[in-house]
Motif scaffolding. Structure first.
Motif, short mmCIF file in Angstrom:
data_model
loop_
_atom_site.label_atom_id
_atom_site.label_comp_id
_atom_site.label_asym_id
_atom_site.label_seq_id
_atom_site.Cartn_x
_atom_site.Cartn_y
_atom_site.Cartn_z
N PRO A 23 0.83 -1.21 0.00
CA PRO A 23 0.00 0.00 0.00
C PRO A 23 0.86 1.25 0.00
O PRO A 23 1.98 1.27 0.52
CB PRO A 23 -0.82 -0.12 1.29
CG PRO A 23 0.00 -1.02 2.17
CD PRO A 23 0.69 -1.99 1.25
N LEU A 24 0.32 2.30 -0.61
CA LEU A 24 1.03 3.57 -0.68
C LEU A 24 0.93 4.28 0.67
O LEU A 24 -0.17 4.56 1.15
CB LEU A 24 0.41 4.45 -1.78
CG LEU A 24 1.06 5.80 -2.04
CD1 LEU A 24 2.48 5.61 -2.56
CD2 LEU A 24 0.22 6.61 -3.03
N PRO A 25 2.05 4.57 1.33
CA PRO A 25 1.98 5.26 2.62
C PRO A 25 1.33 6.64 2.48
O PRO A 25 1.51 7.33 1.49
CB PRO A 25 3.46 5.37 3.04
CG PRO A 25 4.17 4.31 2.27
CD PRO A 25 3.44 4.21 0.96
N ARG A 26 0.59 7.01 3.48
CA ARG A 26 -0.09 8.30 3.47
C ARG A 26 0.84 9.40 3.97
O ARG A 26 1.56 9.22 4.96
CB ARG A 26 -1.34 8.24 4.34
CG ARG A 26 -2.19 9.52 4.33
CD ARG A 26 -3.38 9.36 5.23
NE ARG A 26 -4.29 8.35 4.72
CZ ARG A 26 -5.26 8.61 3.84
NH1 ARG A 26 -5.44 9.86 3.40
NH2 ARG A 26 -6.05 7.64 3.43
N GLY A 51 5.54 8.20 -5.22
CA GLY A 51 6.08 7.67 -3.98
C GLY A 51 6.16 8.71 -2.88
O GLY A 51 5.75 9.87 -3.03
N VAL A 52 6.71 8.26 -1.74
CA VAL A 52 6.88 9.13 -0.58
C VAL A 52 8.34 9.09 -0.14
O VAL A 52 9.10 8.19 -0.51
CB VAL A 52 5.97 8.70 0.59
CG1 VAL A 52 4.51 8.82 0.22
CG2 VAL A 52 6.31 7.29 1.04
N ILE A 53 8.71 10.07 0.66
CA ILE A 53 10.05 10.15 1.24
C ILE A 53 9.94 9.76 2.71
O ILE A 53 9.15 10.35 3.46
CB ILE A 53 10.64 11.56 1.09
CG1 ILE A 53 10.75 11.93 -0.38
CG2 ILE A 53 11.99 11.64 1.77
CD1 ILE A 53 11.07 13.39 -0.61
N TYR A 100 6.41 10.45 6.93
CA TYR A 100 6.23 10.16 5.51
C TYR A 100 5.79 11.45 4.81
O TYR A 100 4.77 12.04 5.17
CB TYR A 100 5.16 9.07 5.29
CG TYR A 100 5.57 7.70 5.78
CD1 TYR A 100 6.75 7.12 5.32
CD2 TYR A 100 4.79 6.98 6.67
CE1 TYR A 100 7.14 5.87 5.75
CE2 TYR A 100 5.16 5.73 7.11
CZ TYR A 100 6.34 5.17 6.65
OH TYR A 100 6.73 3.93 7.09
N VAL A 101 6.57 11.85 3.80
CA VAL A 101 6.29 13.09 3.08
C VAL A 101 6.16 12.76 1.60
O VAL A 101 7.06 12.15 1.00
CB VAL A 101 7.41 14.14 3.29
CG1 VAL A 101 7.12 15.40 2.50
CG2 VAL A 101 7.56 14.45 4.78
#
Length: 289
Positions: A23-26, A51-53, A100-101
């Motif tokens: 799953p894509l992190p929020r 994506g996220v950092i 998470y950014v």
């Protein structure tokens, strides 16, 4: 019934694909449209914004805490996320916190630098004045240390703050949609690739043909000689068999074989066995005892 089965199979395949994909992190920001842009860039596989950092802040590292403070104020991170400290696995006396950014909170210029070597990039490391001007949307958060007395000095550095505004992200989303549409139209207008012709048969040289003909002729002559030898052997064996039969069953006239042109001998006539007048010849007188 078939439609229901197909639908259940498709739904099962979709569930398996979703289970296989993490799953894509929020993102920890408070933007209402952030999640929508996250999914949009992820589904279309944007080269920079997908994506996220994952940021990791250490409570006892000043540079790390300066970045954490800038992210919290700029993106308005909820309080429960800010205070989610955990002990370090190898040292319980140290604590860290994770954020998470979403990538679209940073400029494309900075993301290009980051994607070249993501493991080596240090988000906690402040940027120099010129580098910050080139990579950040705006130099909003200077980094102060014991060695720096003034922000206006040539050695001033700035925290890598994710300060790209919403309107810039919205413009980036619209540009990306147009680029995708152009790419799809170009793919649809592109001619279909020509079929690949089959490879040509291997060329036969003259020497190879002559050699094949010579081999074929030799094999033919050898076969003819073998057939003649077989026939001669058969005739010889047949003659031996005939001679063996003649020796085993000799005929009365074995000593005289008439020539093929000799005339057959006529049997004696009845008149020669009888008298001249046709009567039977008298019997010979009995011999005295």
């Amino acid at each position: 019934m078939l439609n229901q089965t197909s639908g259940s199979v498709a739904g099962s395949a979709g569930n398996n694909a979703a289970a296989a994909t993490p799953p894509l992190p929020r993102c920890f920001c408070n933007w209402k449209s952030c999640r929508m842009w996250q999914k949009e860039f992820a589904s279309t596989n944007h080269p920079l914004y997908n994506g996220v950092i994952k940021m990791k802040f250490w409570k006892d590292v000043p540079k790390s805490m300066a970045l954490k403070s800038a992210v919290e104020l700029t993106l308005r991170v909820p309080t429960e996320k800010r205070e989610d400290w955990k002990p370090a696995p190898d040292d319980a006396s140290r604590e860290y916190c994770r954020f998470y950014v979403a990538r679209h909170h940073y400029t494309p210029q900075l993301l290009e630098m980051y994607t070249q070597d993501r493991k080596a990039w240090d988000w906690s490391e402040p940027l120099g004045a010129d580098e910050a001007k080139r990579l950040l949307h705006e130099r909003t958060d200077p980094y102060y240390s014991e060695d720096e007395d003034s922000v206006d000095s040539d050695d001033a550095r700035y925290v890598q703050t994710p300060n790209v505004p919403k309107d810039k992200v919205r413009e980036a989303s619209m540009r990306w949609k147009k680029e995708l549409q152009v790419m799809h139209e170009q793919e649809a207008a592109a001619p279909a690739p020509a079929p690949v012709p089959p490879p040509p048969p291997p060329a036969v040289t003259k020497d190879h043909g002559a050699s094949s003909s010579a081999q074929h002729g030799t094999a033919t002559r050898a076969g003819s000689q073998h057939t003649q030898s077989t026939l001669a052997t058969t005739v010889t064996e047949l003659n031996h068999a005939m001679d063996s039969m003649s020796v085993s069953h000799p005929s009365p006239n074995a000593g005289h074989r008439p020539a093929m042109n000799d005339a057959p001998t006529a049997p004696p006539s009845s008149s020669s066995r009888r008298g001249g007048n046709g009567a039977a010849a008298p019997a010979p007188p009995p011999q005295p005892a």
